[in-house]
Design a protein around this motif. Structure first.
Motif, mmCIF file in Angstrom:
data_model
loop_
_atom_site.group_PDB
_atom_site.id
_atom_site.type_symbol
_atom_site.label_atom_id
_atom_site.label_comp_id
_atom_site.label_asym_id
_atom_site.label_seq_id
_atom_site.Cartn_x
_atom_site.Cartn_y
_atom_site.Cartn_z
ATOM 1 N N MET A 1 0.820 -1.204 0.000
ATOM 2 C CA MET A 1 0.000 0.000 0.000
ATOM 3 C C MET A 1 0.857 1.259 0.000
ATOM 4 N N LEU A 2 1.890 1.277 0.834
ATOM 5 C CA LEU A 2 2.764 2.441 0.920
ATOM 6 C C LEU A 2 3.515 2.710 -0.379
ATOM 7 N N PRO A 3 4.109 1.679 -1.037
ATOM 8 C CA PRO A 3 4.757 1.945 -2.329
ATOM 9 C C PRO A 3 3.785 2.509 -3.355
ATOM 10 N N TYR A 4 2.529 2.048 -3.328
ATOM 11 C CA TYR A 4 1.533 2.546 -4.267
ATOM 12 C C TYR A 4 1.286 4.043 -4.045
ATOM 13 N N LEU A 5 1.122 4.436 -2.768
ATOM 14 C CA LEU A 5 0.887 5.830 -2.449
ATOM 15 C C LEU A 5 2.073 6.695 -2.838
ATOM 16 N N SER A 6 3.280 6.181 -2.607
ATOM 17 C CA SER A 6 4.472 6.961 -2.940
ATOM 18 C C SER A 6 4.613 7.154 -4.449
ATOM 19 N N VAL A 11 3.044 11.228 -9.512
ATOM 20 C CA VAL A 11 2.284 11.227 -10.760
ATOM 21 C C VAL A 11 1.262 12.361 -10.759
ATOM 22 N N ARG A 12 0.584 12.543 -9.628
ATOM 23 C CA ARG A 12 -0.390 13.630 -9.515
ATOM 24 C C ARG A 12 0.285 14.989 -9.653
ATOM 25 N N ARG A 13 1.442 15.141 -8.996
ATOM 26 C CA ARG A 13 2.148 16.418 -9.073
ATOM 27 C C ARG A 13 2.543 16.739 -10.510
ATOM 28 N N ILE A 14 3.037 15.727 -11.217
ATOM 29 C CA ILE A 14 3.418 15.928 -12.618
ATOM 30 C C ILE A 14 2.201 16.316 -13.447
ATOM 31 N N ARG A 15 1.068 15.656 -13.191
ATOM 32 C CA ARG A 15 -0.174 15.978 -13.922
ATOM 33 C C ARG A 15 -0.614 17.405 -13.628
ATOM 34 N N TYR A 16 -0.494 17.813 -12.365
ATOM 35 C CA TYR A 16 -0.883 19.179 -12.009
ATOM 36 C C TYR A 16 0.029 20.204 -12.687
ATOM 37 N N LYS A 82 -11.866 20.641 -10.029
ATOM 38 C CA LYS A 82 -12.284 19.278 -10.377
ATOM 39 C C LYS A 82 -11.080 18.335 -10.447
ATOM 40 N N ILE A 83 -9.962 18.859 -10.985
ATOM 41 C CA ILE A 83 -8.784 18.015 -11.177
ATOM 42 C C ILE A 83 -7.995 17.820 -9.881
ATOM 43 N N GLY A 85 -8.692 19.815 -6.598
ATOM 44 C CA GLY A 85 -9.198 20.400 -5.372
ATOM 45 C C GLY A 85 -8.922 21.893 -5.266
ATOM 46 N N PRO A 86 -9.241 22.491 -4.098
ATOM 47 C CA PRO A 86 -9.171 23.951 -3.950
ATOM 48 C C PRO A 86 -7.775 24.530 -4.111
ATOM 49 N N ASN A 87 -6.734 23.838 -3.649
ATOM 50 C CA ASN A 87 -5.384 24.386 -3.771
ATOM 51 C C ASN A 87 -4.980 24.564 -5.233
ATOM 52 N N LEU A 88 -5.229 23.547 -6.055
ATOM 53 C CA LEU A 88 -4.914 23.659 -7.475
ATOM 54 C C LEU A 88 -5.795 24.719 -8.135
ATOM 55 N N ALA A 89 -7.024 24.858 -7.666
ATOM 56 C CA ALA A 89 -7.933 25.853 -8.239
ATOM 57 C C ALA A 89 -7.396 27.266 -8.015
ATOM 58 N N TYR A 90 -6.894 27.559 -6.816
ATOM 59 C CA TYR A 90 -6.347 28.891 -6.541
ATOM 60 C C TYR A 90 -5.112 29.172 -7.403
ATOM 61 N N ILE A 91 -4.251 28.164 -7.558
ATOM 62 C CA ILE A 91 -3.063 28.352 -8.402
ATOM 63 C C ILE A 91 -3.482 28.543 -9.854
#
Length: 400
Positions: A1-6, A11-16, A82-83, A85-91
């Motif tokens: 589970m931990l390797p999956y989260l890491s 991946v999410r950061r790169i997408r953002y 939508k992609i 959450g609020p933090n990405l929306a403000y940026i």
């Protein structure tokens, strides 16, 4: 589970980051207002990147049209929400507005510099009547879409007369509210949809309301110009339905006709220039903020741009965050859908009244009348984009 989260987090950061790069590209290349913005959002964010579906994009755009504030800005902010959450929306909001805000801030400071050094502004003399032409066409195109019956036509005509005769910033929200309430009474004509109980999270609404009341109270108590500028723009941003075309008459009434922070010529020059700038038309507020604090030096002018920009964009952001969470349920209520008809009709009338007020002093100058009529004809009967017209107008002014 931990390797999956890491693995998921990077991946999410790169997408953002990729998403924010796309937003920046759009901020630098989208000219022409909400309709053009929507087409470019579709091309890059739906077709190319597949961040969301076409239906989801149209729904978020409809939500932006329901709420007061800048439609395209609210749409792209909601996509960020939508992609990520609020933090990405403000940026997303910051990345989207920054290029236009910087350009219009520089334009305001440039106009002031030229005035201070008694340099001619004649190079911009064609821009002012062109700006009136832009307003006329915007009002005409809005009217084609929203005036569908005798009631909406009557509301638009009443709005024209009232806004033209009573040029007070306090009249604008009253006209819009009366328009919405009038057609809300005809909700029975709307198609009935199955309703679900509303589950409302009130935090962002109270944040919007708290800033609204706090800014008004602080401005009245301190009489500080930056605070009052923030309050003025926050109030206008809280009541403008329909985007930049409707915002323009509100700002003209507030800052030219009522408070005289800008001259009519300065206002029209900025209005014309913002048509040649990519991104949101609401960046016009940055230009007005600079000239409103022209006597406070460069630091004060930058401060004026900052508070004006924050004031005009924050209400729509708070409200999109508030309504987004229960939009699915809200749009099923017939009274909500019915009120939009009157709001849009009244907004059309406000745009027409502002165009009349701005054209009135030009009516005796044949050259200005020719430029207004020519601009209207080019916009209606050719596909030449507005920014090309503005650049041609500036170049012609320099040559002549």
């Amino acid at each position: 589970m931990l390797p999956y989260l890491s693995t998921v987090q990077p991946v999410r950061r790169i997408r953002y980051i990729i998403f924010l790069k796309d937003v920046l590209i759009l901020a630098l290349t989208t000219f022409g207002g909400p309709q053009v913005h929507l087409a470019m959002f579709y091309e890059r964010l739906v077709q190319k990147r597949r961040y969301l579906t076409e239906d989801e994009l149209l729904e978020l755009n409809a939500l932006g049209q329901v709420l007061p504030g800048p439609t395209s800005t609210q749409t792209i902010t909601a996509i960020g929400f939508k992609i990520g959450g609020p933090n990405l929306a403000y940026i997303t909001l910051l990345v989207w507005i920054l290029p236009a805000v910087c350009i219009m801030t520089a334009a305001g400071m440039g106009i002031y510099y030229l005035e201070q050094h008694h340099l001619s502004l004649q190079f911009a003399r064609f821009i002012q009547p062109m700006a009136v032409g832009f307003m006329v066409v915007a009002g005409y195109r809005i009217g084609q879409k929203v005036i569908k019956n005798q009631v909406s036509l009557a509301l638009a005509l009443i709005a024209v007369v009232v806004a033209y005769l009573f040029r007070s910033p306090f009249m604008t929200p009253i006209v819009i509210a009366v328009g919405g309430l009038t057609t809300a009474l005809t909700y029975e004509k709307q198609k009935r949809m199955e309703k679900k109980p509303l589950r409302v999270q009130w935090s962002n609404f109270f944040l919007w309301l708290g800033v609204f009341v706090g800014a008004a109270t602080l401005g009245a108590y301190t009489q500080s110009l930056p605070v009052r500028l923030f309050e003025n723009f926050y109030r206008n941003g809280s009541f403008v339905f329909g985007g930049g075309q409707v915002l323009t008459p509100m700002l003209y009434n507030e800052f030219v006709a009522f408070k005289h922070y800008l001259s009519r010529e300065e206002f029209l020059s900025g209005l014309g220039l913002v048509q040649a700038v990519p991104g949101p038309v609401f960046a016009f507020a940055s230009y007005i903020g600079v000239l409103s604090m022209r006597d406070s030096g460069m630091h004060g002018q930058l401060w004026g741009s900052l508070v004006s920009t924050a004031g005009i964009f924050l209400p729509g952001t708070f409200l999109i965050f508030f309504v987004y969470r229960f939009w699915e349920q809200l749009k099923r209520y017939r009274v909500v859908r019915a009120s939009l008809e009157g709001i849009n009709a009244a907004s059309t009338g406000l745009t027409a009244a502002a165009a009349l007020a701005l054209f009135e002093p030009m009516a005796t100058h044949w050259s200005s009348v020719v430029v207004v009529v020519s601009t209207i004809a080019v916009l209606l009967y050719t596909k030449i984009p507005p920014y090309v017209l503005i650049l041609v107008g500036l170049l012609t002014g320099v040559i002549l």
